[in-house]
Motif scaffolding. Sequence first.
Motif, PDB file in Angstrom:
ATOM      1  N   PHE A   1      25.078  31.695  27.077  1.00  0.00           N
ATOM      2  CA  PHE A   1      26.529  31.828  27.054  1.00  0.00           C
ATOM      3  C   PHE A   1      27.193  30.801  27.962  1.00  0.00           C
ATOM      4  O   PHE A   1      26.735  30.562  29.083  1.00  0.00           O
ATOM      5  CB  PHE A   1      26.945  33.234  27.495  1.00  0.00           C
ATOM      6  N   GLU A   2      28.277  30.230  27.467  1.00  0.00           N
ATOM      7  CA  GLU A   2      29.105  29.375  28.308  1.00  0.00           C
ATOM      8  C   GLU A   2      29.940  30.253  29.227  1.00  0.00           C
ATOM      9  O   GLU A   2      30.572  31.214  28.780  1.00  0.00           O
ATOM     10  CB  GLU A   2      30.037  28.509  27.448  1.00  0.00           C
ATOM     11  N   VAL A   3      29.926  29.928  30.529  1.00  0.00           N
ATOM     12  CA  VAL A   3      30.732  30.657  31.501  1.00  0.00           C
ATOM     13  C   VAL A   3      31.344  29.658  32.478  1.00  0.00           C
ATOM     14  O   VAL A   3      30.912  28.515  32.568  1.00  0.00           O
ATOM     15  CB  VAL A   3      29.905  31.706  32.284  1.00  0.00           C
ATOM     16  N   GLY A   4      32.338  30.127  33.217  1.00  0.00           N
ATOM     17  CA  GLY A   4      32.982  29.294  34.211  1.00  0.00           C
ATOM     18  C   GLY A   4      34.067  30.087  34.913  1.00  0.00           C
ATOM     19  O   GLY A   4      34.217  31.295  34.689  1.00  0.00           O
ATOM     20  N   PRO A   5      34.828  29.433  35.784  1.00  0.00           N
ATOM     21  CA  PRO A   5      35.885  30.140  36.517  1.00  0.00           C
ATOM     22  C   PRO A   5      36.811  30.904  35.572  1.00  0.00           C
ATOM     23  O   PRO A   5      37.218  30.392  34.536  1.00  0.00           O
ATOM     24  CB  PRO A   5      36.623  29.000  37.221  1.00  0.00           C
ATOM     25  N   GLY A   6      37.089  32.151  35.955  1.00  0.00           N
ATOM     26  CA  GLY A   6      37.974  32.975  35.145  1.00  0.00           C
ATOM     27  C   GLY A   6      37.261  33.971  34.259  1.00  0.00           C
ATOM     28  O   GLY A   6      37.916  34.783  33.606  1.00  0.00           O
ATOM     29  N   VAL A   7      35.928  33.924  34.240  1.00  0.00           N
ATOM     30  CA  VAL A   7      35.176  34.878  33.409  1.00  0.00           C
ATOM     31  C   VAL A   7      34.049  35.482  34.243  1.00  0.00           C
ATOM     32  O   VAL A   7      33.427  34.796  35.063  1.00  0.00           O
ATOM     33  CB  VAL A   7      34.614  34.200  32.133  1.00  0.00           C
ATOM     34  N   LEU A   8      33.818  36.779  34.049  1.00  0.00           N
ATOM     35  CA  LEU A   8      32.750  37.471  34.756  1.00  0.00           C
ATOM     36  C   LEU A   8      31.394  36.936  34.290  1.00  0.00           C
ATOM     37  O   LEU A   8      31.176  36.739  33.095  1.00  0.00           O
ATOM     38  CB  LEU A   8      32.837  38.971  34.477  1.00  0.00           C
ATOM     39  N   VAL A   9      30.498  36.713  35.235  1.00  0.00           N
ATOM     40  CA  VAL A   9      29.155  36.246  34.900  1.00  0.00           C
ATOM     41  C   VAL A   9      28.340  37.429  34.368  1.00  0.00           C
ATOM     42  O   VAL A   9      28.239  38.461  35.032  1.00  0.00           O
ATOM     43  CB  VAL A   9      28.456  35.656  36.133  1.00  0.00           C
ATOM     44  N   PRO A  10      27.760  37.343  33.173  1.00  0.00           N
ATOM     45  CA  PRO A  10      26.961  38.462  32.638  1.00  0.00           C
ATOM     46  C   PRO A  10      25.771  38.766  33.545  1.00  0.00           C
ATOM     47  O   PRO A  10      25.137  37.859  34.097  1.00  0.00           O
ATOM     48  CB  PRO A  10      26.491  37.942  31.274  1.00  0.00           C
ATOM     49  N   ARG A  11      25.476  40.070  33.703  1.00  0.00           N
ATOM     50  CA  ARG A  11      24.372  40.516  34.558  1.00  0.00           C
ATOM     51  C   ARG A  11      23.272  41.149  33.720  1.00  0.00           C
ATOM     52  O   ARG A  11      23.547  41.777  32.701  1.00  0.00           O
ATOM     53  CB  ARG A  11      24.864  41.573  35.535  1.00  0.00           C
ATOM     54  N   PRO A  12      22.024  41.043  34.180  1.00  0.00           N
ATOM     55  CA  PRO A  12      20.918  41.689  33.459  1.00  0.00           C
ATOM     56  C   PRO A  12      21.101  43.192  33.310  1.00  0.00           C
ATOM     57  O   PRO A  12      20.708  43.764  32.279  1.00  0.00           O
ATOM     58  CB  PRO A  12      19.699  41.362  34.334  1.00  0.00           C
ATOM     59  N   ASP A  13      21.697  43.870  34.311  1.00  0.00           N
ATOM     60  CA  ASP A  13      21.876  45.325  34.221  1.00  0.00           C
ATOM     61  C   ASP A  13      22.713  45.720  33.007  1.00  0.00           C
ATOM     62  O   ASP A  13      22.535  46.813  32.443  1.00  0.00           O
ATOM     63  CB  ASP A  13      22.549  45.860  35.488  1.00  0.00           C
ATOM     64  N   THR A  14      23.621  44.844  32.601  1.00  0.00           N
ATOM     65  CA  THR A  14      24.501  45.151  31.472  1.00  0.00           C
ATOM     66  C   THR A  14      23.725  45.193  30.154  1.00  0.00           C
ATOM     67  O   THR A  14      24.185  45.789  29.180  1.00  0.00           O
ATOM     68  CB  THR A  14      25.649  44.126  31.410  1.00  0.00           C
TER      69      THR A  14
END
Length: 270
Positions: A77-90
């Motif tokens: 997944f593309e991520v960057g400032p302004g978006v929550l970083v996906p976590r393994p727990d999710t």
Amino acid sequence: MTLDAATQLLADAGVENPRGEARLLLAHVLGVSRDQTLAAIPTPQQGNTFENLVRRRSAREPFAYIAGRKEFWSLDFEVGPGVLVPRPDTETLIEEALRLVPDRSVPLRIADLGTGSGAILIAALKEFSQAQGTGFESSPEAFRYANANAARLIGARAEICLADWDQAQGPFDLVFCNPPYIPSADIESLDPEVSQFEPRAALDGGPDGLSAYRALGRILPGILAQGGHALLEIGLGQAQAMGTLFQKLEILRLAPDLSGVPRCVILRKP
């Protein structure tokens, strides 16, 4: 900047596993695997880029923001400032959805409230090949990431809407949500990567951390199909509060994450 110097800078900044992170940053710059970094010789330009990234990481900017990528459910997944970083727990939410609906070919209608990067919605659509999904996201920054990830990873089966949760129009067979659930007063005590960089709106669950669940308690009964399910991520110590917040829905179970912490509440509309 050498690997040893980068490691020391990251260690001084309090970064966990500084040597490993330094090697990952160098691998990102060089476009090689981490194992290849020990024998690699960067060009002067690559060396300057590496030093810049190390200094960003030493300021505790999340590694995922620096790399612009985060893996979730074996998807990139593309991520960057302004978006929550996906976590393994999710990923617990996806695992529980697969337990609820073993038949991957069912034409489900799926919603993801507060979709962020789109990680949950897209992972679910990858598993349920005949499903259609809609992600609702009120942040323009996160919306752009979700839209780009959906277009690249899943295509027309995913629609991303720049909208609040209460604009969702059901009925949906499955509703996912990873709401903000950190008590407001606790946010500043989180790791700097989270408290200083990730969007507060995706973290702040109000004074007791439960504000978003109260909103979901009002919204979910109206958008779930009869017999439909909602899968919600919850925080540490919040499991006991769920029964009072979702009185119009049946709580099927609380599912733990890999650490054994209750992480997902599974609800059903009777």
